[in-house]
Design a protein around this motif. Structure first.
Motif: not given
Lengths: 110, 115
Positions: A46-51, A53-59, A61-68, A70-74
């Motif tokens: 659905l989504i590939l989010i690189r380290s 990046e903090r947020e990515k959208r696809n229609g 769908l919205r993904a977030t990434l918090d490397t500090s 170590q969590s992500s949400s969809l």
């Protein structure tokens, strides 16, 4: 133990509602991917989010990434019955290897 | 577009026999092919990762002697399950990608039933 873990294990919502699936991981990553697997099929990215990046959208769908932490949400907005599936997060660490979590089962009912 | 075809979709084999599954990448060069197993109610276990110009790397609990893999070119890979037993049943998936950190395209899987 799993290197990536989604929570909750299962979710049930009504069509039109929004829903969020969370993922925690234990390794350093270069990217994190969210996949959906419908019954009888292989997983589809659905989504590939690189380290970096903090947020990515696809229609819807919205993904977030918090490397500090170590969590992500969809998040899925305006859910539809066809969003019913198992959702996996998968970590990538600098190469070709992809490690999947155990998945969150989402049921969207009319 | 990029697609991965995997066949057969389903197979039933007798306990102790072997079966082979194949994976075809279309629309891109599969420099890396990973084979996974999804057992009932479980997540995807990585069996092995095959990357062009590198030896095939098997994960713990999986061996070449049990799951021999071939990756002869940039569009095809096959894996055999030798001497299949009940614990080998599940959905076997191949995932192919053209480069590191790029999207992995999965086939629809081969569902193995052992009787």
């Amino acid at each position: 133990s799993q290197l990536a873990e989604e929570n909750p294990w299962a979710l049930s919502v009504h069509e039109g509602e929004s829903v969020t699936v969370n993922c925690s991981y234990k390794t350093s990553i270069t990217a994190l991917q969210w996949y959906r697997q419908k019954s009888g099929e292989g997983p589809a990215q659905l989504i590939l989010i690189r380290s970096n990046e903090r947020e990515k959208r696809n229609g819807r769908l919205r993904a977030t990434l918090d490397t500090s932490s170590q969590s992500s949400s969809l998040s899925i907005t305006a859910t539809r019955c066809e969003d019913t599936a198992v959702y996996f997060c998968a970590t990538v660490n600098g190469g070709y290897k992809v490690v999947f979590g155990s998945g969150t089962r989402l049921l969207v009912s009319p | 577009g990029a697609l991965v075809y995997q066949y057969p979709r389903r197979t039933i084999c007798k306990s102790g026999t072997s079966m082979r599954m194949e994976c075809q990448a279309v629309g891109f060069q599969a420099t890396s092919v990973a084979w996974y197993r999804q057992s009932p109610q479980k997540t995807f276990e990585l069996i092995a990762l095959s990357t062009v110009n590198s030896a095939i790397k098997y994960e713990q609990n999986f061996t070449q002697e049990k799951f021999p893999i071939s990756h002869p070119n940039l569009s095809f890979s096959s894996m055999t399950v030798l001497n299949a037993y009940l614990e080998d049943r599940g959905l076997y998936l191949c995932g192919a990608r053209w480069g590191p950190n790029t999207e992995v395209f999965f086939g629809k899987g081969t569902r193995l039933t052992v009787v």
